[in-house]
Design a protein around this motif. Structure first.
Motif, PDB file in Angstrom:
ATOM      1  N   ARG A  93       0.851  -1.185   0.000  1.00  0.00           N
ATOM      2  CA  ARG A  93       0.000   0.000   0.000  1.00  0.00           C
ATOM      3  C   ARG A  93       0.891   1.241   0.000  1.00  0.00           C
ATOM      4  O   ARG A  93       1.894   1.286   0.688  1.00  0.00           O
ATOM      5  CB  ARG A  93      -0.900   0.031   1.224  1.00  0.00           C
ATOM      6  N   VAL A  94       0.471   2.207  -0.752  1.00  0.00           N
ATOM      7  CA  VAL A  94       1.213   3.460  -0.837  1.00  0.00           C
ATOM      8  C   VAL A  94       0.373   4.537  -0.173  1.00  0.00           C
ATOM      9  O   VAL A  94      -0.806   4.708  -0.508  1.00  0.00           O
ATOM     10  CB  VAL A  94       1.498   3.835  -2.308  1.00  0.00           C
ATOM     11  N   SER A  95       0.968   5.266   0.732  1.00  0.00           N
ATOM     12  CA  SER A  95       0.259   6.335   1.418  1.00  0.00           C
ATOM     13  C   SER A  95       0.196   7.563   0.527  1.00  0.00           C
ATOM     14  O   SER A  95       1.213   7.976  -0.044  1.00  0.00           O
ATOM     15  CB  SER A  95       0.976   6.678   2.728  1.00  0.00           C
ATOM     16  N   ILE A  96      -0.989   8.127   0.413  1.00  0.00           N
ATOM     17  CA  ILE A  96      -1.157   9.327  -0.400  1.00  0.00           C
ATOM     18  C   ILE A  96      -0.727  10.559   0.375  1.00  0.00           C
ATOM     19  O   ILE A  96      -0.224  11.504  -0.178  1.00  0.00           O
ATOM     20  CB  ILE A  96      -2.623   9.457  -0.863  1.00  0.00           C
ATOM     21  N   GLY A  97      -0.922  10.560   1.660  1.00  0.00           N
ATOM     22  CA  GLY A  97      -0.545  11.703   2.468  1.00  0.00           C
ATOM     23  C   GLY A  97      -1.760  12.512   2.867  1.00  0.00           C
ATOM     24  O   GLY A  97      -2.882  12.256   2.439  1.00  0.00           O
TER      25      GLY A  97
END
Length: 84
Positions: free
Chosen positions: A6-10
């Protein structure tokens, strides 16, 4: 994602109050549209040929108005309100 990571969008950036006010203000036509919506509350569906639809759209475009506004004006002229 193929590998399951999973990639954090911020976090969402803080809102710009001037930009928010500009978006809410619109271009002035929004108020007119709201006023018309209060007046024109009934929807009318009409089947026309594609050729007629094209002619109507071209006529509205050349007059610089929407199809809806042009047809409302036409219907008002043809069927004026009868006053006692």
């Amino acid at each position: 994602m193929k590998n399951g990571k999973r990639v954090s969008i911020g976090a969402r950036p803080p809102a710009n109050p001037q930009a928010e006010a500009w978006v809410r203000a619109g271009d002035g036509n929004d108020l007119a549209a709201l006023a018309r919506a209060e007046v024109y509350t009934a929807r009318l569906t009409l089947d026309v040929t594609p050729a007629l639809r094209g002619r109507i759209k071209v006529a509205a475009f050349t007059r610089g108005i929407t199809v809806a506004d042009m047809l409302r004006a036409l219907l008002e002229r043809e069927f004026p309100e009868q006053r006692p």
